[in-house]
Design an enzyme around this catalytic site. Structure first.
Site, PDB file in Angstrom:
ATOM      1  N   GLU A 106      -0.497  -1.005  -6.961  1.00  0.00           N
ATOM      2  CA  GLU A 106      -1.145   0.175  -7.527  1.00  0.00           C
ATOM      3  C   GLU A 106      -0.213   1.390  -7.492  1.00  0.00           C
ATOM      4  O   GLU A 106      -0.135   2.149  -8.445  1.00  0.00           O
ATOM      5  CB  GLU A 106      -2.453   0.473  -6.789  1.00  0.00           C
ATOM      6  CG  GLU A 106      -2.306   0.624  -5.282  1.00  0.00           C
ATOM      7  CD  GLU A 106      -3.639   0.762  -4.567  1.00  0.00           C
ATOM      8  OE1 GLU A 106      -4.684   0.552  -5.215  1.00  0.00           O
ATOM      9  OE2 GLU A 106      -3.643   1.072  -3.368  1.00  0.00           O
ATOM     10  N   ASN A 163      -9.930   8.556   4.475  1.00  0.00           N
ATOM     11  CA  ASN A 163      -9.593   8.635   3.056  1.00  0.00           C
ATOM     12  C   ASN A 163     -10.514   7.797   2.183  1.00  0.00           C
ATOM     13  O   ASN A 163     -11.011   8.251   1.173  1.00  0.00           O
ATOM     14  CB  ASN A 163      -8.149   8.193   2.830  1.00  0.00           C
ATOM     15  CG  ASN A 163      -7.142   9.064   3.562  1.00  0.00           C
ATOM     16  OD1 ASN A 163      -7.370  10.251   3.753  1.00  0.00           O
ATOM     17  ND2 ASN A 163      -6.041   8.471   3.981  1.00  0.00           N
ATOM     18  N   GLY A 201      -7.479   0.558  -2.672  1.00  0.00           N
ATOM     19  CA  GLY A 201      -7.332  -0.732  -3.333  1.00  0.00           C
ATOM     20  C   GLY A 201      -7.131  -1.894  -2.388  1.00  0.00           C
ATOM     21  O   GLY A 201      -6.920  -3.029  -2.829  1.00  0.00           O
ATOM     22  N   GLY A 218       0.812  -1.209   0.000  1.00  0.00           N
ATOM     23  CA  GLY A 218       0.000   0.000   0.000  1.00  0.00           C
ATOM     24  C   GLY A 218       0.842   1.254   0.000  1.00  0.00           C
ATOM     25  O   GLY A 218       2.063   1.234  -0.173  1.00  0.00           O
ATOM     26  N   VAL A 219       0.179   2.385   0.223  1.00  0.00           N
ATOM     27  CA  VAL A 219       0.841   3.679   0.128  1.00  0.00           C
ATOM     28  C   VAL A 219       1.150   4.224   1.520  1.00  0.00           C
ATOM     29  O   VAL A 219       0.428   3.957   2.466  1.00  0.00           O
ATOM     30  CB  VAL A 219      -0.044   4.678  -0.667  1.00  0.00           C
ATOM     31  CG1 VAL A 219      -1.337   4.961   0.067  1.00  0.00           C
ATOM     32  CG2 VAL A 219       0.711   5.947  -0.965  1.00  0.00           C
ATOM     33  N   GLY A 220       2.255   4.960   1.646  1.00  0.00           N
ATOM     34  CA  GLY A 220       2.563   5.627   2.910  1.00  0.00           C
ATOM     35  C   GLY A 220       3.908   5.226   3.477  1.00  0.00           C
ATOM     36  O   GLY A 220       4.656   4.435   2.897  1.00  0.00           O
ATOM     37  N   ASN A 221       4.202   5.785   4.648  1.00  0.00           N
ATOM     38  CA  ASN A 221       5.525   5.573   5.237  1.00  0.00           C
ATOM     39  C   ASN A 221       5.715   4.157   5.746  1.00  0.00           C
ATOM     40  O   ASN A 221       6.823   3.622   5.717  1.00  0.00           O
ATOM     41  CB  ASN A 221       5.784   6.592   6.358  1.00  0.00           C
ATOM     42  CG  ASN A 221       4.789   6.485   7.490  1.00  0.00           C
ATOM     43  OD1 ASN A 221       3.599   6.274   7.257  1.00  0.00           O
ATOM     44  ND2 ASN A 221       5.253   6.655   8.704  1.00  0.00           N
ATOM     45  N   ILE A 222       4.644   3.503   6.215  1.00  0.00           N
ATOM     46  CA  ILE A 222       4.793   2.108   6.644  1.00  0.00           C
ATOM     47  C   ILE A 222       5.127   1.223   5.445  1.00  0.00           C
ATOM     48  O   ILE A 222       5.989   0.344   5.525  1.00  0.00           O
ATOM     49  CB  ILE A 222       3.526   1.608   7.366  1.00  0.00           C
ATOM     50  CG1 ILE A 222       3.325   2.377   8.681  1.00  0.00           C
ATOM     51  CG2 ILE A 222       3.617   0.112   7.645  1.00  0.00           C
ATOM     52  CD1 ILE A 222       2.084   1.965   9.449  1.00  0.00           C
TER      53      ILE A 222
END
Length: 496
Positions: free
Chosen positions: A284, A374, A378, A258-262
């Site tokens: 994605e 948000n 996905g 997924g998206v983000g810092n993690i």
């Protein structure tokens, strides 16, 4: 047919009150940057005269401030789908001053084609190149652009010369047939190409082209900290152990993150772990960590929907296209997130949870069950079809006053039936083949912050009869404590 070059203000006149508009892009990548501002200005001028001006907005995913923020501040949003992350738009949605329907990202294109959401009036597309015969070279994202252009009455092109025409060949644009004529999507490895490098449209639909050199905003993420790095190391160590146990092939499997810092931390830690061989990505969002690992030879290939990169990382790609162009592929989200392909490729999927309950249900979208953060994005597309579905989360938030692990999630996006692995900075809970009470013990012992383990064990041991021992009078006591006293530690089982 000659292309008509116009200003952003002239382009905005093609968008009218009540229109449904599809914007290219996925995250801020690939989004038009100057036409939306002109539409927002047009809305403000209409409102000043006492006239209505609001539009329905379809996108790929979040867009950043140039679309969602500008139009939200202009009160120009009638409805929005499928995913957003802008603070001004979020405030509008949570005040119910605009309608929002959250949707799995792979579903929007086909449901538009099915006619579920009505007519699409305008498609606004960012391009690196456009020809008089209707060939459009997209920029750093594919999003839902093919379907938007197919369905819209007219198309406006924002021709952004920041993006080099040499990226031609980095896109693989493909639309499946609709039922009952749909065939299998013939992707068998992440690097398979099945479509066109350019978007082909009827040139008569192109109402105008607006030129710009506006650079992308560039993605920014919170710097990695000890918690996110610990989560990344826990994920990497778990996957190495799965390989040793023979449950993941020694050649590894394609990864979705997924998206983000993690997500960046997980990818970084996987790259550092020598027990994991070089791997491919089918996802994605392609982030900075992927580019770094590609340079190091740790990522062999990455297929995605967007290059959601910092300015520095995007410049690295554009400055070295000879190296990256045969290692990166951008697909429409209907394909990048397609559950059929996810299951066929055997993806290891890693996504972030907002809230988790002790029986393995996931809340990805709503704060305390009511306020939209948000959207589901996905994560559902990938989770249900995954070879192995992993969810990560820090154990606490707000200086420990909020536990990410609660008796019952306040909003359910992913059920216990889809969630296989949970990871926090404290460890890993492997939920495969476990009953509800077994799951709860594993989650409490391995993932929950030590300060909250006694409270959650107390809840579990309250003696409520049933296969899943929920206490419907007390299951939201954590949330009540946060709302009433500002701290989930101050829980009161007797009342709320």
């Amino acid at each position: 047919m000659a292309l008509q070059f116009i200003t952003a203000e002239e382009a905005a006149t093609f968008v009218n009150h009540g229109d449904r508009v599809g914007f290219s892009g996925f995250t801020p990548s690939g989004c038009p940057k100057i036409i939306p501002s002109a539409i927002a200005k047009r809305a403000e001028e209409a409102h000043a005269k006492g006239n209505p001006f609001q539009i329905g907005i379809f996108t790929g995913a979040s867009t950043g401030d140039r679309i969602d923020g500008a139009l939200a501040r202009a009160n120009a949003v009638k409805f929005r789908s499928p995913y957003q992350s802008n603070k001004d738009l979020r405030a509008l949605l949570n005040a119910r001053e605009a309608q929002y329907f959250d949707l799995h990202l792979s579903s929007l294109a086909q449901e538009l084609r099915y006619g579920f959401f009505g007519k699409l009036n305008v498609a606004i597309i960012e391009a690196a190149d456009v020809t008089e015969d209707g060939e459009i070279l997209l920029t750093d994202a594919a999003g839902n652009s093919p379907t938007f252009c197919r369905m819209a009455d007219l198309i406006l092109i924002e021709l952004n010369h920041f993006h080099p025409k040499a990226i031609r060949g980095m896109h693989d644009l493909y639309e499946p047939n609709d039922p009952p004529y749909r065939r299998e999507i013939p992707i068998y490895t992440p690097s398979d190409r099945i479509g066109s490098p350019v978007l082909k449209v009827d040139p008569k639909k192109i109402a105008g082209v607006v030129s710009t050199t506006t650079p992308p905003d560039g993605s920014t993420f919170t710097p990695l900290d000890e918690v996110t790095v610990d989560i990344g190391r826990n994920v990497a160590a778990f996957l190495v152990n799965e390989m040793k146990a023979g449950r993941i092939p020694n050649t590894f499997l394609p990864l979705q993150s997924g998206v983000g810092n993690i997500a960046n931390a997980v990818l970084g830690c996987m790259g550092e772990n020598e027990g994991i061989p070089p791997f491919s990505i089918y996802t994605e969002v392609i982030q900075d960590a992927v580019i770094k690992l590609m340079k190091q030879g740790r990522v062999k290939f990455a297929s995605g929907c967007s290059l959601t990169l910092s300015k520095e990382a995007l410049n690295e790609v554009y400055s070295n296209l000879d190296f990256y162009k045969d290692k990166l592929l951008l697909r429409p989200q209907e394909i990048s997130n397609n559950p059929e392909v996810v299951r066929r490729l055997g993806l290891i999927t890693i996504n972030t949870a907002l809230e988790v309950d002790i029986f393995g249900n996931i809340n990805s979208t709503h704060v305390s069950g009511t306020r939209m953060m948000n959207g589901i994005g996905g994560s559902g597309d990938f989770t249900r079809g995954a070879y192995l579905s992993v969810f990560t989360t820090p154990s606490t938030a707000k200086n420990g006053k909020i536990s990410a692990f609660v008796p019952m999630v306040s909003h359910a996006d992913h059920s216990e039936h889809s969630v296989k692995i949970l990871v926090s900075e404290y460890g890993v809970a492997d939920l495969r083949g476990t009953s509800p009470v077994q799951r709860a013990r594993l989650i409490i012992d391995n993932c929950v912050h030590p300060d909250y383990r006694p409270l959650l064990n107390d809840y579990l041991n309250r003696g409520i009869a049933g296969h899943t021992p929920q206490d419907l009078k007390a299951c939201f006591a954590f949330h009540h404590a946060l709302a009433d006293r500002g701290d989930m530690h101050l829980v009161d089982w007797s009342g709320r």
